[in-house]
Write a protein that holds these residues in place. Structure first.
Motif, PDB file in Angstrom:
ATOM      1  N   GLN A   3       0.826  -1.190   0.000  1.00 31.75           N
ATOM      2  CA  GLN A   3       0.000   0.000   0.000  1.00 31.75           C
ATOM      3  C   GLN A   3       0.866   1.247   0.000  1.00 31.75           C
ATOM      4  OE1 GLN A   3      -2.489  -0.251   3.433  1.00 31.75           O
ATOM      5  NE2 GLN A   3      -0.808  -0.434   4.860  1.00 31.75           N
ATOM      6  N   LYS A   4       0.281   2.309  -0.542  1.00 33.18           N
ATOM      7  CA  LYS A   4       0.956   3.608  -0.593  1.00 33.18           C
ATOM      8  C   LYS A   4       0.195   4.553   0.326  1.00 33.18           C
ATOM      9  CE  LYS A   4       2.158   7.338  -3.770  1.00 33.18           C
ATOM     10  NZ  LYS A   4       2.115   7.788  -5.168  1.00 33.18           N
ATOM     11  N   ILE A   5       0.911   5.140   1.277  1.00 32.87           N
ATOM     12  CA  ILE A   5       0.318   6.053   2.244  1.00 32.87           C
ATOM     13  C   ILE A   5       0.941   7.428   2.035  1.00 32.87           C
ATOM     14  CG2 ILE A   5      -0.035   6.527   4.687  1.00 32.87           C
ATOM     15  CD1 ILE A   5       0.575   3.476   5.112  1.00 32.87           C
ATOM     16  N   SER A  70      -4.008  10.088   1.852  1.00 26.98           N
ATOM     17  CA  SER A  70      -4.571   8.965   1.108  1.00 26.98           C
ATOM     18  C   SER A  70      -3.856   7.667   1.465  1.00 26.98           C
ATOM     19  CB  SER A  70      -4.482   9.206  -0.399  1.00 26.98           C
ATOM     20  OG  SER A  70      -3.132   9.161  -0.810  1.00 26.98           O
ATOM     21  N   ILE A  71      -4.619   6.589   1.319  1.00 31.65           N
ATOM     22  CA  ILE A  71      -4.080   5.233   1.438  1.00 31.65           C
ATOM     23  C   ILE A  71      -4.607   4.478   0.245  1.00 31.65           C
ATOM     24  CG2 ILE A  71      -4.007   3.107   2.783  1.00 31.65           C
ATOM     25  CD1 ILE A  71      -4.543   4.777   5.278  1.00 31.65           C
ATOM     26  N   SER A  72      -3.704   3.941  -0.576  1.00 31.52           N
ATOM     27  CA  SER A  72      -4.132   3.220  -1.769  1.00 31.52           C
ATOM     28  C   SER A  72      -3.267   1.981  -1.961  1.00 31.52           C
ATOM     29  CB  SER A  72      -4.035   4.119  -2.998  1.00 31.52           C
ATOM     30  OG  SER A  72      -2.704   4.563  -3.178  1.00 31.52           O
ATOM     31  N   GLU A  73      -3.845   1.038  -2.699  1.00 30.16           N
ATOM     32  CA  GLU A  73      -3.134  -0.200  -2.982  1.00 30.16           C
ATOM     33  C   GLU A  73      -2.186   0.011  -4.156  1.00 30.16           C
ATOM     34  OE1 GLU A  73      -4.167  -4.736  -4.430  1.00 30.16           O
ATOM     35  OE2 GLU A  73      -5.736  -3.507  -3.550  1.00 30.16           O
ATOM     36  N   VAL A  74      -0.968  -0.541  -4.040  1.00 29.41           N
ATOM     37  CA  VAL A  74       0.008  -0.444  -5.123  1.00 29.41           C
ATOM     38  C   VAL A  74      -0.113  -1.700  -5.965  1.00 29.41           C
ATOM     39  CG1 VAL A  74       2.455  -0.330  -5.695  1.00 29.41           C
ATOM     40  CG2 VAL A  74       1.580   0.930  -3.730  1.00 29.41           C
ATOM     41  N   LYS A  75      -0.394  -1.515  -7.234  1.00 27.79           N
ATOM     42  CA  LYS A  75      -0.564  -2.649  -8.146  1.00 27.79           C
ATOM     43  C   LYS A  75       0.776  -2.982  -8.772  1.00 27.79           C
ATOM     44  CE  LYS A  75      -5.303  -1.456  -8.938  1.00 27.79           C
ATOM     45  NZ  LYS A  75      -6.317  -0.988  -9.843  1.00 27.79           N
TER      46      LYS A  75
END
Length: 77
Positions: A3-5, A70-75
């Motif tokens: 994840q990217k924070i 933001s918190i997002s998933e890293v593909k």
């Protein structure tokens, strides 16, 4: 899951930025740390199983006011 924070932290000087990077880099599961933004006030963390709340509270205690942007998933490619 990686994840990217992205967190916004008030960092007024280079010493504060170094301290923030050191605090975040010591976090469990952190693979990548960077400072971004026009005013160099955003800390970007990429890792697996990183606890965003714990990182934010550590930065608040030792550096200054911090907010999670933001918190997002890293593909993976």
């Amino acid at each position: 899951m990686k994840q990217k924070i992205v967190m916004n932290t008030q960092m007024k000087c280079q010493k504060c930025r170094s301290k923030a990077l050191q605090i975040v880099a010591e976090g469990e599961g952190v693979d990548f740390v960077a400072i971004e933004g026009d005013q160099k006030d955003k800390v970007v963390v990429i890792g697996d199983g990183v606890d965003a709340i714990k990182l934010t509270s550590s930065l608040r205690k030792k550096v200054g006011p911090t907010d999670i942007i933001s918190i997002s998933e890293v593909k993976s490619k």
